[in-house]
Design an enzyme around this catalytic site. Structure first.
Site, PDB file in Angstrom:
ATOM      1  N   ASN A  69     -31.188  63.770 -18.626  1.00 42.82           N
ATOM      2  CA  ASN A  69     -29.803  63.348 -18.823  1.00 42.82           C
ATOM      3  C   ASN A  69     -29.529  62.978 -20.277  1.00 42.82           C
ATOM      4  O   ASN A  69     -29.027  63.798 -21.038  1.00 42.82           O
ATOM      5  CB  ASN A  69     -29.478  62.175 -17.894  1.00 42.82           C
ATOM      6  CG  ASN A  69     -27.978  62.052 -17.630  1.00 42.82           C
ATOM      7  OD1 ASN A  69     -27.171  62.195 -18.529  1.00 42.82           O
ATOM      8  ND2 ASN A  69     -27.615  61.799 -16.385  1.00 42.82           N
ATOM      9  N   ASP A  70     -29.874  61.775 -20.666  1.00 42.89           N
ATOM     10  CA  ASP A  70     -29.524  61.303 -22.007  1.00 42.89           C
ATOM     11  C   ASP A  70     -30.150  62.141 -23.113  1.00 42.89           C
ATOM     12  O   ASP A  70     -29.568  62.287 -24.185  1.00 42.89           O
ATOM     13  CB  ASP A  70     -29.952  59.844 -22.173  1.00 42.89           C
ATOM     14  CG  ASP A  70     -29.300  58.949 -21.138  1.00 42.89           C
ATOM     15  OD1 ASP A  70     -28.088  59.096 -20.912  1.00 42.89           O
ATOM     16  OD2 ASP A  70     -30.005  58.128 -20.530  1.00 42.89           O
ATOM     17  N   VAL A  71     -31.320  62.703 -22.879  1.00 39.67           N
ATOM     18  CA  VAL A  71     -32.028  63.433 -23.933  1.00 39.67           C
ATOM     19  C   VAL A  71     -31.382  64.782 -24.232  1.00 39.67           C
ATOM     20  O   VAL A  71     -31.805  65.471 -25.167  1.00 39.67           O
ATOM     21  CB  VAL A  71     -33.523  63.624 -23.572  1.00 39.67           C
ATOM     22  CG1 VAL A  71     -34.208  62.281 -23.435  1.00 39.67           C
ATOM     23  CG2 VAL A  71     -33.691  64.454 -22.303  1.00 39.67           C
ATOM     24  N   VAL A  72     -30.370  65.184 -23.446  1.00 38.24           N
ATOM     25  CA  VAL A  72     -29.645  66.440 -23.712  1.00 38.24           C
ATOM     26  C   VAL A  72     -28.139  66.195 -23.825  1.00 38.24           C
ATOM     27  O   VAL A  72     -27.348  67.128 -23.740  1.00 38.24           O
ATOM     28  CB  VAL A  72     -29.919  67.488 -22.603  1.00 38.24           C
ATOM     29  CG1 VAL A  72     -31.362  67.957 -22.658  1.00 38.24           C
ATOM     30  CG2 VAL A  72     -29.586  66.940 -21.215  1.00 38.24           C
ATOM     31  N   SER A 112     -29.094  55.621 -17.658  1.00 34.70           N
ATOM     32  CA  SER A 112     -28.487  54.751 -18.664  1.00 34.70           C
ATOM     33  C   SER A 112     -27.048  54.390 -18.324  1.00 34.70           C
ATOM     34  O   SER A 112     -26.474  53.500 -18.941  1.00 34.70           O
ATOM     35  CB  SER A 112     -28.514  55.448 -20.030  1.00 34.70           C
ATOM     36  OG  SER A 112     -27.656  56.560 -20.015  1.00 34.70           O
TER      37      SER A 112
END
Length: 461
Positions: free
Chosen positions: A386-389, A427
């Site tokens: 999720n957050d890493v992309v 997050s």
């Protein structure tokens, strides 16, 4: 014969094995060898302890080793790879708690015999106790969060004020004990109580997005605590092991914080809690794809990059993902795996899962190695990440993750995102990637969804 000489030589050998083992663990190719080297060093250190002059209570020591060894062997065999972050948190906590307990016992022993530890020794014992107690209680909270026992972050109304007050209180009591030499019950209990409470209060507001960094930081705390207590016990093996773990944990924490573009103090005092976060509203709609749609795109692609995340870990889908990758390779498709430094719930989480599935190391690339290749990729398959992309990290200054280096999955010609549902990630931040013109959503558990894609790819072959 002077027994101290072989003991010192043994500790030197242990130090060398620890350092060689840690060096080997820096690469997935040699990590297994490094673990074995460090393990041999630990066995030597444990056995040579029995030869230490004045050592006693052998029955209790052997019984404790037997109980601990049986529990560890059982957990090692039964704990799933998806639960490894929880295990790491537990081991961190046990190390810190043991260091704090060692100091407490030394205080009790010297007080009972009317002895004194000396200013330097008392100072290090108190410092090691403070750090070890924080690492222990903080790791317990981390375990509860990762295990799902504590399902959401708990932030007090004046959280940072409470953090500072508890920290100053614990430090103040520690200084008082060192200066006055009052190591008897009430003062010591108050000191340990405040230290344990500080660990709980510090860790409770931190959500899953920051958890890899927190686990690494607590690991560094444990190493420092063990090193300090090694000085108290005059045990070279504990000093060396503690310094090595503390130094490596500190470096890893800094590297991971850099990978998130977040300062360590900000992670502690202004964490991403996992609840709904700020940021610019995302425009557009999510477009759903069927397993056949995904299979068609991947079957006729030339280059596919797979981005694994925590969703893959939860579903235990790493074996199915590797089965899909092998099938595509057999059909002439180039396949690579892209790993973000903070993907998952602990450092190296995705690497461990892919290694367990048998993915060759040369197919796994980190952010800096792979980011330039997304522009040439026909399909980027995002599984539970999720957050890493999230492209908002590049453009949305109001987003809590603004400035965090991300994998450029959105640069691929087509993006397929596998998620269990339409909710936000750990997050609590909405992901702009899901609304992209070139993005389609494949809903469902990764295990089942990827199995359907595999079946459809085979039907097209």
């Amino acid at each position: 014969m002077n027994i101290q000489l072989p003991i010192d030589v043994s500790y030197f050998v242990v130090a060398v094995l620890f350092i060689l083992g840690l060096k080997a663990m820096s690469s997935p190719v040699t990590a297994r060898k490094g673990i074995l080297q460090a393990g041999v060093g630990m066995v030597i250190a444990t056995l040579i302890t029995f030869a230490t002059p004045g050592m006693g209570n052998f029955i209790y020591i052997i019984a404790a080793l037997a109980v601990g060894g049986i529990i560890a062997a059982w957990l090692g065999k039964t704990v799933k790879m998806t639960d490894m972050p929880q295990m790491v948190a537990v081991y961190n906590g046990m190390g810190g708690g043991a260091a704090a307990a060692i100091a407490a016992l030394e205080f009790v022993r010297t007080s009972a015999h009317g002895e004194t530890l000396g200013l330097a020794t008392t100072s290090l014992a108190i410092l090691g106790s403070l750090i070890g107690a924080v690492a222990f209680s903080g790791s317990c909270v981390a375990f509860a969060k990762l295990q799902g026992i504590m399902k959401k972050a708990h932030r007090l109304p004046a959280q940072n004020v409470v953090n500072v007050v508890l920290g100053l209180g614990a430090i103040g009591l520690g200084v008082y004990i060192v200066v006055t030499g009052h190591i008897e019950g009430p003062w010591l209990l108050a000191f340990y109580g405040l230290s344990l409470l500080l660990g709980v209060i510090l860790t409770s507001p931190i959500g899953g997005a920051d958890m890899p960094v927190v686990i690494s930081l607590l690991n560094a705390f444990t190493g420092l605590a063990v090193g300090f207590e090694g000085y108290v016990l005059k045990n070279p093996a504990l000093i060396i092991a503690g310094i090595v773990v503390g130094a490596s944990g500190s470096l890893l924490t800094q590297l991971m914080a850099k990978a998130m573009n977040r300062k360590i103090l900000r992670i502690i005092f202004k964490p991403i809690t996992g609840e709904a976060q700020g940021g610019t509203a995302v425009a557009g709609t999510m477009k759903e794809a069927s397993p056949m749609d995904v299979a068609s795109m991947m079957r006729y692609a030339q280059k596919v990059i797979i981005v694994p995340g925590y969703g893959m870990a939860v579903a235990g889908a790493q074996h199915k993902v590797w089965e899909l990758a092998k099938l595509l390779q057999e059909l002439g498709v180039s396949v690579k795996f892209a790993i973000h430094p903070v993907a998952g719930r602990m450092p190296g989480h995705m690497n461990v899962l892919l290694a367990e599935a048998g993915v060759p190391y040369d197919l796994i690339a980190d952010l800096e190695e792979i980011n330039g290749e997304f522009d040439q990729a026909d399909v980027a398959l995002v599984i539970g990440a999720n957050d890493v992309v999230n492209p908002a990290a590049r453009t949305d200054k109001a987003s809590p993750i603004y400035g965090m280096p991300i994998l450029n999955a959105d640069h691929a010609h087509n993006v397929i995102v596998n998620k269990r549902g339409k909710g936000t990630g750990y997050s609590g931040i909405e992901n702009a990637l899901f609304y992209g013109d070139n993005t389609m959503m494949l809903y469902g558990s990764a295990q089942a969804a990827i199995a359907e894609v595999i079946a459809n790819v085979k039907s097209l072959s």
